[in-house]
Design a protein around this motif. Structure first.
Motif, PDB file in Angstrom:
ATOM      1  N   LEU A 180       0.846  -1.171   0.026  1.00  0.00           N
ATOM      2  CA  LEU A 180      -0.049  -0.152  -0.027  1.00  0.00           C
ATOM      3  C   LEU A 180       0.920   1.345  -0.133  1.00  0.00           C
ATOM      4  O   LEU A 180       0.589   2.218  -0.523  1.00  0.00           O
ATOM      5  N   GLY A 181       1.943   1.454   0.502  1.00  0.00           N
ATOM      6  CA  GLY A 181       2.870   2.337   0.945  1.00  0.00           C
ATOM      7  C   GLY A 181       3.988   2.284  -0.207  1.00  0.00           C
ATOM      8  O   GLY A 181       5.041   3.247   0.100  1.00  0.00           O
ATOM      9  N   ASN A 182       3.859   1.911  -1.246  1.00  0.00           N
ATOM     10  CA  ASN A 182       5.180   1.799  -2.197  1.00  0.00           C
ATOM     11  C   ASN A 182       5.452   3.108  -2.581  1.00  0.00           C
ATOM     12  O   ASN A 182       6.657   3.587  -2.796  1.00  0.00           O
ATOM     13  N   HIS A 183       4.566   3.954  -2.952  1.00  0.00           N
ATOM     14  CA  HIS A 183       4.695   5.414  -3.428  1.00  0.00           C
ATOM     15  C   HIS A 183       5.567   6.305  -2.242  1.00  0.00           C
ATOM     16  O   HIS A 183       6.363   6.899  -2.940  1.00  0.00           O
ATOM     17  N   LEU A 184       5.116   6.104  -1.103  1.00  0.00           N
ATOM     18  CA  LEU A 184       5.679   6.597  -0.004  1.00  0.00           C
ATOM     19  C   LEU A 184       6.836   6.297   0.184  1.00  0.00           C
ATOM     20  O   LEU A 184       7.806   7.158   0.299  1.00  0.00           O
ATOM     21  N   ALA A 185       7.224   5.001   0.046  1.00  0.00           N
ATOM     22  CA  ALA A 185       8.388   4.553   0.353  1.00  0.00           C
ATOM     23  C   ALA A 185       9.590   4.942  -0.616  1.00  0.00           C
ATOM     24  O   ALA A 185      10.649   5.290  -0.374  1.00  0.00           O
ATOM     25  N   LYS A 186       9.150   4.889  -1.861  1.00  0.00           N
ATOM     26  CA  LYS A 186      10.037   5.191  -2.964  1.00  0.00           C
ATOM     27  C   LYS A 186      10.291   6.900  -2.974  1.00  0.00           C
ATOM     28  O   LYS A 186      11.220   7.171  -3.184  1.00  0.00           O
ATOM     29  N   LEU A 187       9.363   7.663  -2.412  1.00  0.00           N
ATOM     30  CA  LEU A 187       9.532   9.152  -2.289  1.00  0.00           C
ATOM     31  C   LEU A 187      10.426   9.231  -1.305  1.00  0.00           C
ATOM     32  O   LEU A 187      11.402  10.060  -1.369  1.00  0.00           O
ATOM     33  N   GLU A 188      10.440   8.655  -0.220  1.00  0.00           N
ATOM     34  CA  GLU A 188      11.146   8.924   0.951  1.00  0.00           C
ATOM     35  C   GLU A 188      12.528   8.596   0.717  1.00  0.00           C
ATOM     36  O   GLU A 188      13.729   9.292   0.995  1.00  0.00           O
ATOM     37  N   LEU A 189      12.968   7.341   0.021  1.00  0.00           N
ATOM     38  CA  LEU A 189      14.165   6.889  -0.518  1.00  0.00           C
ATOM     39  C   LEU A 189      14.974   7.987  -1.368  1.00  0.00           C
ATOM     40  O   LEU A 189      16.026   8.319  -1.538  1.00  0.00           O
ATOM     41  N   ARG A 190      14.174   8.131  -2.398  1.00  0.00           N
ATOM     42  CA  ARG A 190      14.559   9.270  -3.604  1.00  0.00           C
ATOM     43  C   ARG A 190      15.120  10.405  -2.861  1.00  0.00           C
ATOM     44  O   ARG A 190      16.093  11.050  -3.312  1.00  0.00           O
TER      45      ARG A 190
END
Length: 400
Positions: free
Chosen positions: A353-363
């Motif tokens: 569910l949080g894949n967009h958030l995780a990728k944003l945080e890492l980027r």
């Protein structure tokens, strides 16, 4: 080759057993793995190829998350009843209903609105690190970032991040001597999260705000709403999944960049590579190593006869290095594109569910670290989590 994919001491010492997984992909991709009677672990099918992990993930009607739950360890039936109220341990249609209620807070648009705030957090963490000189990248950078973001999502005070960090460690680190306390520590931590969730819910019902808690408590257009237990369990899932995965992807990613200095140099020269680097870090680190499913009826995976009730364990860390899917899978390449990794799950009902958030945080984190701390270097040995579930780093000493 001797195969043991669940030895926590191996994970603590050497990390994911990639040599064993590589052999299984080539020789026995759906492998019957002996159990451990002393730990009450039955034998299970170890699924190691990308194609097969995707197949299991996308067929909830054959491979259930609910029957015996989604985590590796066995749980008594009375505990399963409560755990089945958590999305992680549900199958459609129950999972579909719950997912539709919580999706409202996790649309790409909702997450995109957080970018400026996440960038501010990253700059603040780097400012604090720069004043110290010597830091632990895990506790000073990788852990605080998702905790700040969770507090923002929940509309909780930032000072709550320390207790959320502690609760999460106690729940995930039950098999690790640095985190584990009394045998019921994980259950006590979960009870504290439930109480915290109840308090948040009461506050938002009285004073609604523009945050995810308020959205989750609202009745949907179809008249559906989350029960109190469902809400509490979702907050528990958010506290663990939203924290542990991003924290360990960030710390594992930084360690991978130290171990591959040419890739770190590329990122420093061109921080815009953080966009593809975030996916490569998730592929390479695979913060979630495995999940469990249970066969709902007799079926086959490749040429293996799987019986109803059999335990099936999918290994994302193996699928993400599948030679049939990735060119040079044993190379850490921050510009890898395309990158069909399944570090957020193999699709189907339980795609993260949080894949967009995780990728944003890492980027954003790696953009900021590469721009602001180009001379960052590792100054001590990384210490790994004793867990076959989370591929975790507990400490990573660095010099700023």
């Amino acid at each position: 080759m001797h195969i043991n994919l669940v030895d926590q001491d191996h994970y603590a010492r050497d990390g994911v057993p990639h040599e064993q997984l590589r052999w299984l992909r080539a020789n026995d991709p759906v492998f019957w793995h002996e159990g451990d009677p002393e730990r009450d672990w039955p034998g299970f099918w170890a699924v190691t190829k990308h194609e097969d992990v995707v197949h299991v993930s996308r067929h909830s009607e054959l491979f259930s998350s609910s029957k015996k739950l989604a985590l590796f360890n066995e749980v008594p039936e009375e505990q399963r009843e409560l755990q089945r109220m958590m999305m992680l341990n549900q199958d459609p249609p129950d999972h579909t209903r719950r997912r539709s209620l919580v999706n409202r807070g996790f649309t790409p648009r909702q997450i995109g609105m957080l970018e400026a705030h996440i960038r501010d957090i990253c700059h603040q963490l780097v400012d604090e690190a720069a004043t110290k000189g010597s830091i632990d990248f895990v506790t000073d950078v990788a852990a605080p970032l998702p905790l700040y973001v969770i507090c923002e999502l929940l509309g909780a005070p930032v000072e709550d991040r320390d207790k959320i960090f502690e609760w999460s460690n106690r729940m995930i680190g039950a098999e690790d001597p640095d985190y584990a306390g009394a045998p019921d520590e994980a259950a006590n931590a979960a009870a504290q999260v439930y109480a915290y969730a109840n308090q948040l819910a009461a506050e938002r019902r009285e004073q609604p705000r523009d945050d995810i808690v308020t959205k989750l408590l609202q009745t949907a257009d179809n008249g559906e709403s989350l029960s109190e237990d469902e809400f509490d369990l979702f907050i528990l899932l958010l506290v663990v999944a939203g924290n542990e995965t991003t924290r360990n992807a960030a710390s594992g990613g930084m360690l991978s960049l130290f171990e591959n200095p040419a890739q770190w140099d590329r990122l420093v020269r061109d921080p815009s590579l953080a966009r593809t680097a975030s996916d490569e870090i998730v592929r390479w680190v695979s913060p979630v190593n495995l999940f469990r499913r249970t066969a709902t009826r007799d079926t086959t995976i490749r040429d293996k006869q799987v019986k109803e009730g059999d335990k099936i364990v999918v290994f994302y860390s193996s699928a993400n290095r599948d030679e049939d899917v990735f060119a040079t899978p044993s190379d850490f390449d921050i510009a890898r594109d395309p990158n069909p990794h399944i570090g957020f799950g193999g699709g189907g009902a339980h795609f993260c569910l949080g894949n967009h958030l995780a990728k944003l945080e890492l980027r954003v984190l790696f953009e900021v670290v590469a721009e602001r701390l180009p001379n960052l270097r590792q100054s001590g040995e990384a210490k790994r989590l004793r867990s076959n579930f989370i591929n975790g780093i507990k400490t990573l000493p660095v010099e700023v």
